[in-house]
Design an enzyme around this catalytic site. Structure first.
Site, PDB file in Angstrom:
ATOM      1  N   TYR A 293      38.541  40.478  25.425  1.00 16.96           N
ATOM      2  CA  TYR A 293      38.614  39.436  26.461  1.00 16.96           C
ATOM      3  C   TYR A 293      37.852  38.186  25.988  1.00 16.96           C
ATOM      4  O   TYR A 293      37.361  38.146  24.860  1.00 16.96           O
ATOM      5  CB  TYR A 293      38.156  40.002  27.808  1.00 16.96           C
ATOM      6  CG  TYR A 293      39.127  41.084  28.241  1.00 16.96           C
ATOM      7  CD1 TYR A 293      40.427  40.745  28.630  1.00 16.96           C
ATOM      8  CD2 TYR A 293      38.819  42.431  28.148  1.00 16.96           C
ATOM      9  CE1 TYR A 293      41.367  41.718  28.948  1.00 16.96           C
ATOM     10  CE2 TYR A 293      39.755  43.421  28.467  1.00 16.96           C
ATOM     11  CZ  TYR A 293      41.021  43.052  28.862  1.00 16.96           C
ATOM     12  OH  TYR A 293      41.954  44.012  29.156  1.00 16.96           O
TER      13      TYR A 293
ATOM     14  N   GLY B 111      33.675  56.983  31.751  1.00 18.48           N
ATOM     15  CA  GLY B 111      34.797  56.324  32.390  1.00 18.48           C
ATOM     16  C   GLY B 111      35.698  57.315  33.092  1.00 18.48           C
ATOM     17  O   GLY B 111      35.526  57.614  34.284  1.00 18.48           O
TER      18      GLY B 111
END
Ligand SMILES: Cc1cc2nc3c(=O)[nH]c(=O)nc-3n(C[C@H](O)[C@H](O)[C@H](O)COP(=O)(O)O)c2cc1C
Length: 360
Positions: free
Chosen positions: A178, A316
């Site tokens: 990103y 996660g």
């Protein structure tokens, strides 16, 4: 187990060393506001020592994927406040992950605007999910210096908004390709001004953003997530060891609460210059606590903490599927498996209906 013991992290005492890793679930509305199901999703997982929220867009420009939440309108802040209040009511601690997707977006998702990036270099060999199906990436618009300055201010404002919304701190998403990661990467940053070229220049954007975030949130509430070995989203570094060493040494000068390192597997034969283990290579350089992530189990997480480099482990998919993961680690019980089909988007199925242990 050490992983179940309390930890002082920045300003906050955590009840254990298990963080819920940030996970985009694409269940906000079209205005980027989260709702009641999201409140339940996070409160269900509040036994984590630290919840790191899904990535949250810092501005309209930052948005790259449909139905991802924001922290830049009054309504979005109010929506998050309900969630942080509910998490705090059950003794949880929650950070906001701040997100600008940069070139990892599509004009179909961005009201016709092209994605922006350090340089006009498109992602190749991957497609982007839009409401009209997967699409090839477009060539992004290369940011001017004035626009970069504006984005740094947007991060600062979003960090302040996160505190207003009741978050205990913020984590800059500088991983996985990103925008901050695009500035760091030789493959995405061909700039010739002070934001490109040398390692110092490529690190500048992430450091200026972190500086601005620290100004907004104060001591011990700002953190950063890095993925030095991730090649996802066409990210390549020529000198990863030198670059991330320099970055971490600069981050040591800021009053951070932690550095979140992702030990992402990579094709070692194609990247002989990459460190084989991100935690072992970069963790010892940091004066801030390290959260380690990627692929840890109960046993490997405990072993990583015992090794002494990482203070916490972020889980996660295990937290996605097991709302009571610390309890399951304590009792060493079986784990629910995550359903890939319901990870991104959809309604409550695969979101808030993973079963808790039935304790007698
Ligand atoms: C559904 C899903 C969404 C994710 N979204 C994000 C995100 O918003 N921000 C981020 O930094 N990482 C994101 N990740 C990566 C996770 O934080 C984590 O790094 C990854 O799942 C590896 O950890 P694990 O092996 O414990 O699952 C996502 C992962 C999954 C499975």
């Amino acid at each position: 187990m050490k992983i179940l013991q309390a930890l002082q992290l920045g300003n906050t005492t955590l009840k254990n060393r298990m963080a819920m890793a940030p996970m985009t679930r694409s269940r906000a509305n079209f205005s980027g506001e989260v709702g009641e199901s999201t409140k339940l999703y996070y409160t269900q997982r509040a036994s984590a020592g630290l919840i790191i929220s899904e990535a949250i867009n810092i501005s309209r420009q930052a948005l790259g994927s449909p139905l991802t939440p924001g922290l830049f309108t009054a309504e979005q802040i109010a929506a998050w406040k309900k969630i942080t209040d509910a998490v705090h009511a059950v003794n949880g601690v929650i950070y906001a992950q701040l997100w600008h997707t940069g070139r990892v977006g599509h004009s179909l998702v961005k009201q016709g605007d092209l994605p922006v990036a350090p340089s006009a270099i498109a992602i190749e060999g991957q497609q982007h999910f839009t409401m009209e199906g997967p699409k090839d990436y477009e060539t992004p618009y290369a940011l001017t210096k004035a626009e970069i300055e504006q984005i740094i201010q947007d991060y600062k404002k979003a960090a302040a908004n996160a505190i207003e919304a009741g978050f205990d701190g913020v984590e800059l998403h500088a991983a996985f390709g990103y925008l901050p990661n695009q500035f760091l990467a030789d493959s995405a940053n061909h700039r010739t001004d002070e934001y490109g070229g040398s390692i110092e220049n490529k690190n500048r954007f992430a450091l200026e953003v972190m500086q601005a975030i620290c100004e907004a949130v104060g001591m011990g509430k700002a953190a950063i997530r890095l993925s030095p070995s991730s090649t996802y989203n066409n990210i390549k570094h020529e000198h990863p060891i030198e670059q991330f060493t320099a970055l971490i040494l600069e981050l040591n000068k800021l009053p951070l609460s932690y550095i979140h390192l992702m030990n992402v597997p990579f094709p070692a034969e194609q990247y002989p210059n990459y460190p084989s283990n991100t935690i072992d290579t970069f963790g010892p350089l940091s004066k801030h606590p390290i959260i380690a992530n990627c692929g840890y189990t109960r046993e490997t997480g405990e072993a990583e903490i015992e090794k002494g480099i990482a203070s916490m482990i972020a889980y996660g998919t295990l937290f996605l599927a097991n709302p009571d993961l610390p309890k399951r680690f304590e009792l060493n019980t079986e784990l629910n498996q995550a359903d890939r089909a319901t990870m991104y988007g959809g309604a409550d199925k695969g979101y808030i209906d993973y079963p808790f242990l039935e304790t007698k």
